[in-house]
Design a protein around this motif. Sequence first.
Motif, PDB file in Angstrom:
ATOM      1  N   PHE A   1       0.686  -1.357  -0.074  1.00 20.67           N
ATOM      2  CA  PHE A   1      -0.183   0.008  -0.027  1.00 20.67           C
ATOM      3  C   PHE A   1       0.812   1.354   0.109  1.00 20.67           C
ATOM      4  N   HIS A   2       1.850   1.131   0.772  1.00 25.23           N
ATOM      5  CA  HIS A   2       3.000   2.409   0.806  1.00 25.23           C
ATOM      6  C   HIS A   2       3.475   2.687  -0.492  1.00 25.23           C
ATOM      7  N   LEU A   3       3.701   1.552  -1.410  1.00 33.40           N
ATOM      8  CA  LEU A   3       4.379   1.848  -2.772  1.00 33.40           C
ATOM      9  C   LEU A   3       3.511   2.838  -3.512  1.00 33.40           C
ATOM     10  N   ILE A   4       2.332   2.865  -3.292  1.00 35.21           N
ATOM     11  CA  ILE A   4       1.402   3.788  -4.020  1.00 35.21           C
ATOM     12  C   ILE A   4       1.097   5.001  -3.188  1.00 35.21           C
ATOM     13  N   PHE A   5       0.715   4.801  -1.885  1.00 32.05           N
ATOM     14  CA  PHE A   5       0.142   5.969  -0.911  1.00 32.05           C
ATOM     15  C   PHE A   5       1.327   5.961   0.097  1.00 32.05           C
ATOM     16  N   ASP A   6       2.162   6.982  -0.271  1.00 30.90           N
ATOM     17  CA  ASP A   6       3.254   7.432   0.399  1.00 30.90           C
ATOM     18  C   ASP A   6       3.266   7.575   2.042  1.00 30.90           C
ATOM     19  N   GLU A   7       4.092   6.981   2.955  1.00 36.77           N
ATOM     20  CA  GLU A   7       3.949   7.110   4.276  1.00 36.77           C
ATOM     21  C   GLU A   7       3.915   8.573   4.765  1.00 36.77           C
TER      22      GLU A   7
ATOM     23  N   GLY B   1     -11.222  32.511 -10.463  1.00 36.63           N
ATOM     24  CA  GLY B   1     -11.392  33.611 -11.527  1.00 36.63           C
ATOM     25  C   GLY B   1     -10.177  34.118 -11.722  1.00 36.63           C
ATOM     26  N   GLN B   2      -9.328  34.196 -11.028  1.00 35.13           N
ATOM     27  CA  GLN B   2      -7.850  34.807 -11.056  1.00 35.13           C
ATOM     28  C   GLN B   2      -6.684  33.651 -11.574  1.00 35.13           C
ATOM     29  N   PRO B   3      -5.910  34.340 -12.181  1.00 38.70           N
ATOM     30  CA  PRO B   3      -4.960  33.514 -12.954  1.00 38.70           C
ATOM     31  C   PRO B   3      -3.940  32.564 -12.044  1.00 38.70           C
ATOM     32  N   GLY B   4      -3.958  31.325 -12.170  1.00 40.04           N
ATOM     33  CA  GLY B   4      -3.514  30.367 -11.324  1.00 40.04           C
ATOM     34  C   GLY B   4      -4.289  29.585 -10.631  1.00 40.04           C
ATOM     35  N   HIS B   5      -5.658  29.813 -10.340  1.00 36.42           N
ATOM     36  CA  HIS B   5      -6.676  29.152  -9.547  1.00 36.42           C
ATOM     37  C   HIS B   5      -6.683  27.940  -9.726  1.00 36.42           C
ATOM     38  N   ASP B   6      -6.614  27.109  -8.767  1.00 37.74           N
ATOM     39  CA  ASP B   6      -6.719  25.706  -8.910  1.00 37.74           C
ATOM     40  C   ASP B   6      -7.900  25.000  -8.320  1.00 37.74           C
ATOM     41  N   LYS B   7      -8.875  24.442  -8.906  1.00 35.68           N
ATOM     42  CA  LYS B   7      -9.889  24.030  -8.422  1.00 35.68           C
ATOM     43  C   LYS B   7     -10.032  22.968  -7.531  1.00 35.68           C
ATOM     44  N   LEU B   8      -8.691  22.151  -7.638  1.00 33.17           N
ATOM     45  CA  LEU B   8      -8.503  20.988  -6.791  1.00 33.17           C
ATOM     46  C   LEU B   8      -7.362  21.106  -5.869  1.00 33.17           C
ATOM     47  N   ALA B   9      -6.985  22.538  -5.467  1.00 35.43           N
ATOM     48  CA  ALA B   9      -6.059  22.545  -4.501  1.00 35.43           C
ATOM     49  C   ALA B   9      -6.435  22.161  -3.337  1.00 35.43           C
ATOM     50  N   ARG B  10      -7.309  21.644  -2.839  1.00 27.52           N
ATOM     51  CA  ARG B  10      -7.605  20.849  -1.334  1.00 27.52           C
ATOM     52  C   ARG B  10      -7.103  19.601  -1.483  1.00 27.52           C
ATOM     53  N   VAL B  11      -7.050  18.886  -2.658  1.00 31.29           N
ATOM     54  CA  VAL B  11      -6.281  17.593  -2.722  1.00 31.29           C
ATOM     55  C   VAL B  11      -5.355  17.478  -3.690  1.00 31.29           C
ATOM     56  N   ARG B  12      -4.781  18.409  -4.258  1.00 29.54           N
ATOM     57  CA  ARG B  12      -3.617  18.499  -5.457  1.00 29.54           C
ATOM     58  C   ARG B  12      -2.512  17.577  -5.044  1.00 29.54           C
ATOM     59  N   PRO B  13      -2.013  18.047  -3.891  1.00 28.12           N
ATOM     60  CA  PRO B  13      -0.534  17.479  -3.401  1.00 28.12           C
ATOM     61  C   PRO B  13      -0.679  15.651  -3.376  1.00 28.12           C
ATOM     62  N   ILE B  14      -1.901  15.348  -2.788  1.00 27.98           N
ATOM     63  CA  ILE B  14      -1.975  13.840  -2.617  1.00 27.98           C
ATOM     64  C   ILE B  14      -2.483  13.187  -4.156  1.00 27.98           C
ATOM     65  N   LEU B  15      -3.332  14.041  -4.633  1.00 25.88           N
ATOM     66  CA  LEU B  15      -3.635  13.476  -6.242  1.00 25.88           C
ATOM     67  C   LEU B  15      -2.186  13.342  -7.075  1.00 25.88           C
ATOM     68  N   GLU B  16      -1.476  14.254  -7.039  1.00 30.42           N
ATOM     69  CA  GLU B  16      -0.183  14.132  -7.918  1.00 30.42           C
ATOM     70  C   GLU B  16       0.543  13.046  -7.323  1.00 30.42           C
ATOM     71  N   SER B  17       0.890  12.886  -6.097  1.00 28.42           N
ATOM     72  CA  SER B  17       1.786  11.933  -5.423  1.00 28.42           C
ATOM     73  C   SER B  17       1.164  10.724  -5.626  1.00 28.42           C
ATOM     74  N   VAL B  18      -0.059  10.415  -5.589  1.00 30.17           N
ATOM     75  CA  VAL B  18      -0.602   9.022  -6.042  1.00 30.17           C
ATOM     76  C   VAL B  18      -0.403   8.767  -7.614  1.00 30.17           C
ATOM     77  N   ARG B  19      -0.583   9.517  -8.405  1.00 27.76           N
ATOM     78  CA  ARG B  19      -0.523   9.582  -9.773  1.00 27.76           C
ATOM     79  C   ARG B  19       0.859   9.229 -10.412  1.00 27.76           C
ATOM     80  N   GLU B  20       1.938   9.925  -9.796  1.00 27.85           N
ATOM     81  CA  GLU B  20       3.125   9.573  -9.913  1.00 27.85           C
ATOM     82  C   GLU B  20       3.514   8.209  -9.469  1.00 27.85           C
ATOM     83  N   LYS B  21       2.880   7.689  -8.420  1.00 22.16           N
ATOM     84  CA  LYS B  21       3.125   6.370  -8.072  1.00 22.16           C
ATOM     85  C   LYS B  21       2.812   5.243  -8.997  1.00 22.16           C
ATOM     86  N   LEU B  22       1.676   5.705  -9.279  1.00 22.07           N
ATOM     87  CA  LEU B  22       0.815   4.420 -10.159  1.00 22.07           C
ATOM     88  C   LEU B  22       1.588   4.581 -11.558  1.00 22.07           C
ATOM     89  N   LYS B  23       2.238   5.687 -11.751  1.00 22.37           N
ATOM     90  CA  LYS B  23       3.014   5.691 -13.236  1.00 22.37           C
ATOM     91  C   LYS B  23       4.267   4.863 -13.078  1.00 22.37           C
TER      92      LYS B  23
END
Length: 578
Positions: A113-119, A215-237
């Motif tokens: 599990f920790h191979l995908i979901f970092d400790e 509405g401002q430049p750089g606004h991320d609609k997924l900011a509340r989960v972005r680091p976790i989302l990208e971490s798991v994506r990179e592990k999956l790949k």
Amino acid sequence: MDSSDESGSEFDGFTAHDLELAQDRLDSLLENASDIDLSDFEDDVDDSDDDIPLAALFRIRQNNADNGGADEAEGPGEIMWIDQLTAKHVDDFVGNPGPVTILDKNKNEMDFFHLIFDETLYQKFADETNKYARAVQEKNGHDKKWYDTNSAEMRSYIAFHIIMGIVVAPNQDMYFTKDNLYRPTGINERITRDRMDKLHQYFHVCDSSQNPPKGQPGHDKLARVRPILESVREKLKSQYRPHKETSIDEAMIAYTGRLGFKQYIPMKPTKRGIKVWMRADPNNGFVNDFQVYTGRENNVAEKGLGERVVKDLTRDIWGQNHHVYCDNYFTTVPLFEELLQNKTYACGTVRANRKGLPPAVVKAKLRKQGDMIQRQKGNLVATAWHDKRTVLLLTTNVDPTERTTVQRKQKDGTIVEVPCPNAIRTYTQNMNGVDRADQPRSTYCINRKCTKWWKYLLWFIVDIAICSSFILMKESPNHHLRTRTGRQKSRSQLEFRQKLSHQLLGTYQGKRKREVVPERQNLGVLHWPADLGKKRTCKQCSKNGLRKEPKTGCEQCGVNLCVPCFKPYHKDSFPELF
């Protein structure tokens, strides 16, 4: 320059084989088609096409009898769709599918599990939860029931969700009921209901305070989960190399609340929620990559969205001769041509209004079940096949000359063999990667009903991590299960989740165990008030339905008592002393 040199220059860039095919095609049309006027070619050469080579002009202007005389070439020099099908060479797959990290046989489910979901994410969860709790209390006042959490408790918090995903109760209070007949699990032995409620209340995983306003430049609609989302994506790949076949489709996260990018797809089992583009392996359902769709930007629809999604999800595997399967939302002629240029083959159903398709296929009037028409342009093959209705297919990875049959039940109950292009069977066998990924995820979904949309997305990501780690362990050469007779045994996802929850919990004990009160001794001379150093419930007040937690009490009895309650308590307990 002599006349022979001039005539030869008209055919620069064409091989002898190309010219021979062109001549054969012209001879065939002259014999079988009555609507070809050779004067058209002569007029074009004399008047307007002086700069076009004769062989290219032939390709552009020759009429197709099936097409009512419509041109099927898009411009000068463009290779046209032809009805003469030829087998095309498909390069061998050069990848090496399977897990990247091979763990030792002493490693358990939590290690996979920790191979995908970092400790390190547990500590991040704890820090962000404590930070959010302090911010809320600074605004609304001190919360007496809250105290800071830590990484061990956050790890256990995920374990509790896994347990509740396996044993589902109508509401959370059922897990803490005192009625043994209806309490489904032993969660109440590890954590109190109040503590679980507080963790739900303050649980946070990311700091979104630096995210620019909407509405401002750089606004991320997924900011509340972005680091976790990208971490798991990179592990999956990085932790799994996909098989030759891979499929792209959309998955839905059920959510009915208010959300700017919530989608409605009536044909899906989950009709309302958050849409996720996903690339998954049809051989085992492993999610190789995914992308959350956040809706239109500035209320403007994105042009070429389907093409962009496919290229984003497959760019990491270009050059290895993978075979990509997708449905008609994504399939276009330019997309398949670009994938082919990057040594990636593709197969997918296609909509009739897509640009670049041959009119003979798009406008085909097929009536009988099993009827088909095909056109080829290089490695691209467009197919129209009639089953219950006409299906359009575009492929670059299937030999168009190959045929097969499928069984179909007729109205009288008989089973007949219906002719079918091999591309149809290949498509149906390999388009189910995302469906295979959805099945185990939805079976023991850990999501719980809540008011925050981002929590639905977070638990979706955790579920993907669990299912993917299960596949990693299932395919690990050092973790094959054997029966007593030595035969290989399949691994169960249920068993995997059960063991994982135990390992994540570990020795965590969030519920205070009641201390055993030592046996009282009737030594009246030792019953004196004392400071016991720790707040506990006053035994005398609790008899009267009150709750007070003094530090004072009787040292001999080992119970906490308010000073006014000292005498009444002992008078009731030891009447012989009074």
